[in-house]
Design a protein around this motif. Structure first.
Motif, PDB file in Angstrom:
ATOM      1  N   UNK A 141       0.822  -1.206   0.000  1.00 20.68           N
ATOM      2  CA  UNK A 141       0.000   0.000   0.000  1.00 20.68           C
ATOM      3  C   UNK A 141       0.853   1.252   0.000  1.00 20.68           C
ATOM      4  N   UNK A 142       0.210   2.377   0.271  1.00 19.11           N
ATOM      5  CA  UNK A 142       0.934   3.648   0.255  1.00 19.11           C
ATOM      6  C   UNK A 142       1.598   3.970   1.594  1.00 19.11           C
ATOM      7  N   UNK A 143       1.268   3.226   2.636  1.00 12.91           N
ATOM      8  CA  UNK A 143       1.911   3.517   3.920  1.00 12.91           C
ATOM      9  C   UNK A 143       3.408   3.260   3.812  1.00 12.91           C
ATOM     10  N   UNK A 219       5.745  -5.211 -11.860  1.00 15.48           N
ATOM     11  CA  UNK A 219       5.053  -4.496 -10.786  1.00 15.48           C
ATOM     12  C   UNK A 219       3.544  -4.693 -10.830  1.00 15.48           C
ATOM     13  N   UNK A 220       2.986  -4.992 -11.993  1.00 14.14           N
ATOM     14  CA  UNK A 220       1.547  -5.216 -12.078  1.00 14.14           C
ATOM     15  C   UNK A 220       1.129  -6.546 -11.446  1.00 14.14           C
ATOM     16  N   UNK A 230       0.699   3.893  -8.509  1.00 15.53           N
ATOM     17  CA  UNK A 230       1.554   4.045  -9.688  1.00 15.53           C
ATOM     18  C   UNK A 230       2.733   3.075  -9.580  1.00 15.53           C
ATOM     19  N   UNK A 231       3.341   2.725 -10.724  1.00 13.76           N
ATOM     20  CA  UNK A 231       4.478   1.801 -10.675  1.00 13.76           C
ATOM     21  C   UNK A 231       5.579   2.251  -9.723  1.00 13.76           C
ATOM     22  N   UNK A 237       7.295   1.485  -2.033  1.00 13.56           N
ATOM     23  CA  UNK A 237       6.473   1.350  -0.835  1.00 13.56           C
ATOM     24  C   UNK A 237       7.210   0.547   0.234  1.00 13.56           C
ATOM     25  N   UNK A 238       7.091   0.998   1.483  1.00 15.49           N
ATOM     26  CA  UNK A 238       7.727   0.295   2.595  1.00 15.49           C
ATOM     27  C   UNK A 238       6.691  -0.402   3.473  1.00 15.49           C
ATOM     28  N   UNK A 239       5.589  -0.836   2.861  1.00 23.25           N
ATOM     29  CA  UNK A 239       4.598  -1.599   3.616  1.00 23.25           C
ATOM     30  C   UNK A 239       5.278  -2.756   4.334  1.00 23.25           C
TER      31      UNK A 239
END
Length: 463
Positions: A141-143, A219-220, A230-231, A237-239
């Protein structure tokens, strides 16, 4: 020494077919912005570093430098206790210092110690063109996007705006990740493992490709918590609670079965190649490519300008161990049934087998010490002395160097002096530094923290 600096953790041979993997690492900036999650994910990250070596974590230690025991400090302690207690690894020791110099930029350092057979030490390297890159653990995710660049490499002024860059931890999934990883290693189902830490896939994959192999990552194929990433966001991301494994194609179904039993997503996201590049693809198109060596061993090097400055010891009231008891009372220090010597009495001692124990300690400079050489030298000596006082024979060290902005000549000098202090003490004791971490840019509004090298020491105890 079976594995020195350059891998996820250092590993030493302690005899009897047994090895110890250990490392200390910082999570300062995330903890300054959001203390509970920052400290909790610091614990999660250091656990995965040790697991990536093929070792089972048996102990955690934490180093806390704060301005005072305020709400911010209590939340960091709660985060450490939450993650360690839930994941089932005892927190057995550490260090706590209260000094007004850390009021705006506290330090949270975490150390993990693990055990493994000497013949099973893993390296985080891509091996064998045609082998598969398998991502397992949490969704992406974006976190945590920008955890390394927005937080770790910048002044903390305006830190509230950086809160979205703090990772969110899930210790129960972290526990499952540990068990899956160890089963994969014990059954020889993986060629190598790598934690998705700072900079996410970008960092872990470049490190895996550093020995000349290349990697292609699609990445997809990465499982997402949010469908519109986004790619570039997927790449950095560091989830938390994610690992990457190199798997031979014929072992893939066995790997999937292990992950399914622990209810962890498991996805083939790429393959090892022979082209020497880190290539990112999305929908079949190359969206990024770079020789992997340029991100690792051949990255740009430069001399840091140094300007010595006068230093004076600061007056800091030391807090004795008795008022600190409420801190470690929040941690489970007995889970795992190895803890022989508990927190509050110098180094902890953990049972290895019927006749031997492992003494572990984490120490920093004397409170108020501002001389960087003395800080580095003193941290090593204090950690080794704690192990010796517990009846241990000091064997090896790990260090975390916490300083301000090294682009300032005065801080560049502090960095060089702190390193020299650690090195000198290591030479005097005759024991190696086998792993470590550097945390720089620890300052707010241009005001840096004092030079704070934190050193962990492990040693053998005869029971």
């Amino acid at each position: 020494m079976l594995q020195g600096p350059g891998e996820n953790a250092g590993v030493i041979d302690v005899g009897g077919g047994l090895a110890v993997a250990f490392k200390v690492e910082s999570h300062n900036h995330p903890s300054a912005v959001e203390p509970f999650q920052g400290a909790a994910t610091g614990v999660g990250g250091i656990l995965r570093d040790v697991v990536a070596m093929g070792a089972r974590p048996i102990a955690l230690l934490d180093g806390l430098w704060f301005g005072e025991p305020d709400w911010h400090f209590r939340r960091a302690v709660a985060g450490i206790g939450h993650y360690g207690n839930c994941v089932g690894v005892p927190t057995v020791g550490g260090a706590t210092v209260f000094d007004p110099a850390y009021a705006q930029n506290p330090l949270v350092n975490a150390m993990c110690v693990g055990l493994l057979p000497t013949e099973r030490v893993l390296r985080a390297r891509a091996q064998g063109a045609g082998n598969l890159l398998v991502l397992y653990g949490a969704f992406t995710g974006r976190d945590g996007i920008g955890g390394a660049s927005v937080l770790a490499s910048q002044d903390l002024e305006g830190s509230d705006e950086k809160r979205p860059s703090v990772q969110i931890g899930d210790p129960f999934r972290g526990k499952a990740l540990i068990e899956v990883s160890l089963e994969l290693v014990e059954r020889d189902l993986v060629r190598s493992l790598q934690d998705c830490g700072a900079a996410g896939l970008a960092s872990s994959l470049s490190e895996m490709a550093r020995d000349g192999y290349g990697v292609d990552v699609h990445l997809d194929r990465v499982p997402l918590r949010e469908p519109d990433l986004e790619p570039w966001e997927i790449m950095i991301s560091e989830s938390q609670e994610r690992m990457v494994a190199v798997v031979a194609p014929e072992r893939l179904e066995e790997v999937r079965a292990v992950c399914e039993r622990w209810e962890l997503p498991c996805t083939v996201i790429g393959e090892v190649t022979g082209h020497g590049e880190l290539r990112a693809l999305h929908d079949g198109e190359v969206v990024g490519a770079i020789p992997a060596a340029l991100l690792t061993d051949e990255c740009p090097r430069y001399d840091v300008e140094q300007r010595p400055r006068p230093v004076e010891r600061a007056a800091v009231d030391p807090v004795n161990d008795e008022p600190k008891a409420w801190i470690y009372e929040q941690y489970d220090h007995l889970v795992g049934s190895r803890t022989l010597r508990r927190p509050g009495d110098g180094a902890a001692v953990l049972r290895l087998d019927g006749a031997r124990g492992l003494a572990v300690a984490l120490k920093g400079p004397e409170p108020g010490e501002r001389d960087p050489f003395a800080a580095g030298h003193g941290a090593v000596m204090r950690a080794a002395a704690a192990v010796r006082d517990a009846g241990g024979d000091p064997l090896a060290l790990t260090d975390c160097l916490n300083l301000g902005n090294p682009e300032k000549p005065e801080i560049g000098w502090e960095l060089a002096q702190a390193i020299e202090g650690v090195a000198r003490a290591s030479e005097e004791l005759g024991i190696p530094v086998v792993s470590g971490n550097v945390s720089l840019y620890n300052e707010t509004g241009g005001a840096p923290i004092p030079p704070t090298p934190v050193v962990g020491c492990v040693g053998l105890v005869t029971l």
